[in-house]
Design an enzyme around this catalytic site. Structure first.
Site, short mmCIF file in Angstrom:
data_model
loop_
_atom_site.label_atom_id
_atom_site.label_comp_id
_atom_site.label_asym_id
_atom_site.label_seq_id
_atom_site.Cartn_x
_atom_site.Cartn_y
_atom_site.Cartn_z
N ASP A 1 71.94 3.47 76.29
CA ASP A 1 71.96 2.97 77.67
C ASP A 1 70.85 3.67 78.46
O ASP A 1 70.82 4.90 78.52
CB ASP A 1 73.30 3.28 78.35
CG ASP A 1 74.47 2.59 77.66
OD1 ASP A 1 74.23 1.61 76.93
OD2 ASP A 1 75.62 3.04 77.86
N ARG B 1 86.77 11.02 84.39
CA ARG B 1 85.44 11.67 84.33
C ARG B 1 84.34 10.62 84.25
O ARG B 1 84.56 9.53 83.73
CB ARG B 1 85.35 12.59 83.11
CG ARG B 1 86.13 13.87 83.23
CD ARG B 1 86.00 14.71 81.97
NE ARG B 1 86.68 14.06 80.84
CZ ARG B 1 87.98 14.15 80.62
NH1 ARG B 1 88.76 14.84 81.42
NH2 ARG B 1 88.52 13.53 79.57
N GLY C 1 77.32 1.78 72.90
CA GLY C 1 77.60 0.79 71.86
C GLY C 1 79.06 0.95 71.47
O GLY C 1 79.54 2.07 71.27
N ASP D 1 87.12 1.61 74.71
CA ASP D 1 86.66 2.26 73.48
C ASP D 1 87.46 3.55 73.22
O ASP D 1 87.81 3.85 72.08
CB ASP D 1 85.16 2.58 73.57
CG ASP D 1 84.32 1.31 73.64
OD1 ASP D 1 84.78 0.27 73.15
OD2 ASP D 1 83.20 1.37 74.19
N GLY E 1 98.11 -0.38 81.53
CA GLY E 1 98.42 -0.02 80.14
C GLY E 1 98.07 -1.10 79.14
O GLY E 1 96.96 -1.61 79.14
#
Ligand code: ADP
Length: 306
Positions: free
Chosen positions: A14, A289, A40, A254, A224
């Site tokens: 990125d 974060r 990715g 991810d 969730g």
């Protein structure tokens, strides 16, 4: 050498520019900050599982530009087996050119580059690794036929993350994986139904089961995830995510899939409900974060959970 978790998927870099606003067509403007991040979906899910302590290998392709070896080093630093990450000659690595305006809106151009050359032959060349994996994880940022070939070789649990979503697809994509996992917008593309809340996700999950999925997992952001299996004796589940102060949700899906793979690979008798609860805890923590791979937590997050 077998690995408990094998991910077949994408590596992207990125390139993120922060600017006061998005440029008009043909316009050049000054931005105020630039960062590069490793991303990715394939690599992100791999890193999420590895950070929790998973025994992970990646099957992927990077380009023969300066970014390919840098990406492989990044994976090695996370203790990921990169023997099956190959370099494609005369190709760029996969990249995402991202502009983020001060208002938070963004503009993204993705060039898949070497990811498009991840072939069914690459999968066949990695056959022992894939066949011996306890959990195989795939997404759709690399060619669909490659994912299908890998699913056919899998003897363990397979998780297909249907992202990016496809409106037209081979039904094998739904039938082959043990778990078909998507977020709300992807569930909407795969089903043609609106999916904006838990209730609509439950309806979409039922439709996906009727189309041939063995089991369906739809993540619903802060709410969730919803899980349904084709076993009629098992009830539809809705698992809540912990309430957190969300800072950056990039890569939450991810983190969720990497954590799910980690739990299923490392705890033989874990219930799907407990594995999904753990995945929600990991993904919710990651949204507190900034960043994607750097926001994924280490093994301490699951210390009193599993
Ligand atoms: P994606 O990142 O693919 O769009 P979701 O937005 O559905 O996927 O998020 C994936 C998972 O991340 C959710 O199932 C949930 O566990 C967690 N998550 C995402 N956003 C939040 C949030 N604001 N608060 C708590 N958990 C979150």
């Amino acid at each position: 050498m077998s690995k408990k978790i094998v991910v077949v998927g994408s590596c992207m870099i990125d390139f993120v520019s922060y600017a006061p606003r998005l440029p008009e067509a043909g316009e050049t403007i000054h931005g105020h900050k630039f960062v590069t991040n490793f991303g990715g979906k394939g690599a992100n899910q791999c890193v999420a599982a590895a950070k929790l302590g998973g025994d992970v290998a990646l099957v992927a392709r990077v380009g023969d530009d300066v970014w390919g070896p840098k990406y492989i080093n990044n994976l090695k630093n996370e203790q990921i087996d990169t023997q099956n990450v190959r370099i494609t000659e005369n190709s760029s690595s996969g990249i995402a050119q991202i502009i983020v305006a001060d208002s938070g809106i963004n503009q993204i151009v993705i060039v898949a580059g070497a990811n498009l050359s991840l072939s069914p032959k690459d999968v066949l060349d990695s056959q022992p690794l894939i066949s011996l994996a306890k959990v195989l994880v795939l997404q759709l940022e690399t060619p669909v036929e490659t994912a299908i070939e890998a699913l056919k070789l899998c003897k363990g649990i397979s998780i297909l993350n249907g992202a990016p979503a496809l409106a037209q697809y081979n039904l094998e994509l739904l039938k082959l994986p043990s778990i078909f996992c998507v977020n709300e917008s992807e569930a909407s593309v795969f089903t043609g139904l609106p999916v904006n809340n838990v209730c609509e996700a439950e309806i979409a999950a039922k439709l996906l089961i009727s189309k041939g999925c063995q089991s369906v997992l739809i993540t619903v952001g802060a709410e969730g995830a919803v899980y349904l299996s084709n076993d009629p004796s098992k009830k539809l589940l809705h698992v809540d995510s912990p309430k957190v102060k969300s800072i950056d949700t990039t890569g939450a899906g991810d983190a969720f899939i990497g954590a799910l793979a980690f739990c299923l690979a490392n705890y033989d008798h874990i219930s799907m409900e407990n594995a999904i609860k753990a995945a929600c805890i990991v993904a919710a923590d990651s949204v507190t974060r900034l960043g994607t791979q750097i926001s994924f937590p280490g093994p301490e997050i699951l210390q009193n959970v599993l």
